[in-house]
Scaffold this active site. Structure first.
Site, PDB file in Angstrom:
ATOM      1  N   ARG A 261       0.826  -1.214   0.000  1.00  0.00           N
ATOM      2  CA  ARG A 261       0.000   0.000   0.000  1.00  0.00           C
ATOM      3  C   ARG A 261       0.854   1.255   0.000  1.00  0.00           C
ATOM      4  NH1 ARG A 261      -4.243  -3.022   4.068  1.00  0.00           N
ATOM      5  NH2 ARG A 261      -5.470  -3.951   2.375  1.00  0.00           N
TER       6      ARG A 261
ATOM      7  N   GLN B 122      -9.495   0.537   2.748  1.00  0.00           N
ATOM      8  CA  GLN B 122      -8.573   1.361   3.547  1.00  0.00           C
ATOM      9  C   GLN B 122      -9.325   2.098   4.654  1.00  0.00           C
ATOM     10  OE1 GLN B 122      -5.594   0.481   2.804  1.00  0.00           O
ATOM     11  NE2 GLN B 122      -6.342  -0.461   0.915  1.00  0.00           N
TER      12      GLN B 122
ATOM     13  N   PHE C 187      -6.640  -1.122  -6.612  1.00  0.00           N
ATOM     14  CA  PHE C 187      -5.795  -2.258  -6.246  1.00  0.00           C
ATOM     15  C   PHE C 187      -5.059  -2.045  -4.926  1.00  0.00           C
ATOM     16  CE2 PHE C 187      -2.609  -0.865  -9.821  1.00  0.00           C
ATOM     17  CZ  PHE C 187      -2.272   0.266  -9.116  1.00  0.00           C
ATOM     18  N   GLU C 188      -4.447  -3.126  -4.426  1.00  0.00           N
ATOM     19  CA  GLU C 188      -3.858  -3.194  -3.071  1.00  0.00           C
ATOM     20  C   GLU C 188      -4.903  -2.890  -1.994  1.00  0.00           C
ATOM     21  OE1 GLU C 188      -1.162  -4.502  -2.618  1.00  0.00           O
ATOM     22  OE2 GLU C 188       0.178  -4.113  -4.293  1.00  0.00           O
ATOM     23  N   GLY C 189      -6.130  -3.286  -2.247  1.00  0.00           N
ATOM     24  CA  GLY C 189      -7.236  -2.995  -1.342  1.00  0.00           C
ATOM     25  C   GLY C 189      -7.922  -1.716  -1.765  1.00  0.00           C
TER      26      GLY C 189
END
Length: 388
Positions: A248, A374, A367-369
């Site tokens: 992240r 978050q 992406f990456e959550g």
């Protein structure tokens, strides 16, 4: 325009200067052509590896750069300001190296890590599945104990994975598969890119970042050695989530670099374009818009650097990493959109790069959550915080 950076050492300043030189020579001139044609930049990652830019955050004893995370992320930002797809793939490669470095045995690290950190093998991160994105505990790809053709302990992999950056191009994949039922039944493997029984789908037709493929993967009873299990069976989610905090931050840095590129393009245009006898930057309405863009980019950079410095000090940084990813990627979306507005009709054409920047920014929020995830991480951190 170059960013005036506060760097911890003269060595870090030299590294940034080297990165800018390579990025200006190797990335910037090729980005538009490869993105428009959706062609992979063959040899480019080998060049970055030879320059030592693919293992910066890892120890020198294994071929890494031994740099603190705050320096590595600023290198990543410089790459993203020239070519976001390459920077994102570099971030994913760094992410894919984390499980082996953090959880591998000494023998595993000595065997595989140098080639990875020196860029001789590029990595992919294979966690998501068609039905399991943000909900990683729901993954279904299976790894069953078996033996290889020589009778040695092995695992048979069966199932589908999705959204793999560098899919079909990577030399190895940090692969997460189910070895038992439940959330504690997921394990991590260092899977070779060339494995019999592993195939990849056609590259996704994406809105942006088109020069580096994103694909699905199908494991059809593929067999890999048991020595490629990283950590213990059932430790997979712990490994995945520890790596995602780092990832992240990588995406936050990429998003900041993309926003910086859009800001620089908008400022340059506003200093050249004239209306009513003045440069358009001198009109308060537009000047204030550019000021807000600049302040937002500065804030995004400060946020990811705060999280990185906490990481470098060995302090908890999960909530700060989620905040950095949220703020930087939302900033990239806003700043690139505003950059198109500054350029007016020209900004909507492919003759200027801000159109591409705006398309590339959107995926940063996903992406990456996703940024909704978050917010969930941040809110949980607040609910767990002790009252004062």
């Amino acid at each position: 325009m170059d960013v005036d950076r506060l760097l911890p050492t003269p060595e870090a300043a030299d590294l940034i200067a080297l990165t800018r030189e390579i990025a200006d020579k190797e990335l910037a001139p090729r980005a538009d052509e490869h993105e428009a044609a959706e062609t992979y930049p063959e040899g480019l990652f080998a060049t970055l590896g030879e320059a030592g830019l693919l293992g910066l955050a890892y120890p020198e004893e294994y071929g890494g750069g031994g740099q603190p995370y705050e320096v590595y992320l600023q290198v990543l930002e410089e790459l993203a300001a020239r070519w976001a797809a390459v920077a994102v793939a570099t971030s994913v490669h760094t992410l894919a190296c984390h499980p082996l470095h953090a959880f591998g045995t000494a023998e595993q690290k000595e065997r595989w890590l140098p080639a990875m950190l020196e860029g001789r093998e590029i990595g992919g991160y294979s966690l998501s599945e068609p039905q399991a994105g943000s909900d990683a505990a729901a993954l279904a790809c299976k790894a069953e104990r078996t033996e290889d053709a020589e009778g040695r302990p092995a695992y048979r992999l069966t199932g589908n994975k999705a959204w793999i950056t560098h899919g079909g191009k990577a030399g190895f994949y940090a692969l997460f598969a189910r070895t038992a039922p439940g959330s504690h039944g997921i394990s991590c493997f260092l899977a070779p890119g060339e494995t019999e029984g592993l195939s990849f789908g056609k590259p996704e037709r994406k809105m942006g970042l088109q020069a580096v493929p994103t694909t699905s993967a199908h494991w059809d009873g593929a067999v890999i050695g048991a020595d490629r299990l990283i950590g213990a069976e059932g430790q997979g989610l712990q490994i995945a989530f520890s790596a995602l905090d780092n990832g992240r931050l990588g995406i936050a840095a990429c998003a900041t670099g993309l926003a910086q590129a859009a800001l620089s393009a908008a400022v340059a245009y506003a200093n050249e374009r004239t209306t009513f006898g003045r440069k358009i930057i001198d009109h308060q309405g537009l000047g204030f818009l550019l000021a807000d863009m600049a302040a937002a980019v500065d804030a995004a950079r400060a946020t990811y650097l705060d999280a990185a410095r906490r990481r470098d000090l060995g302090r908890p940084f999960s909530r700060q990493a989620s905040a950095a990813k949220l703020i930087a990627t939302d900033t990239a979306m806003k700043v690139t959109t505003d950059a198109v507005q500054v350029l007016g009709g020209y900004g909507y054409t492919r003759d200027f790069p801000v159109e591409r920047y705006m398309r590339e920014a959107k995926i940063m929020q996903i992406f990456e959550g996703t940024n909704q995830i978050q917010r969930l991480v941040i809110s949980r951190g607040l609910s767990a915080a002790p009252a004062k």
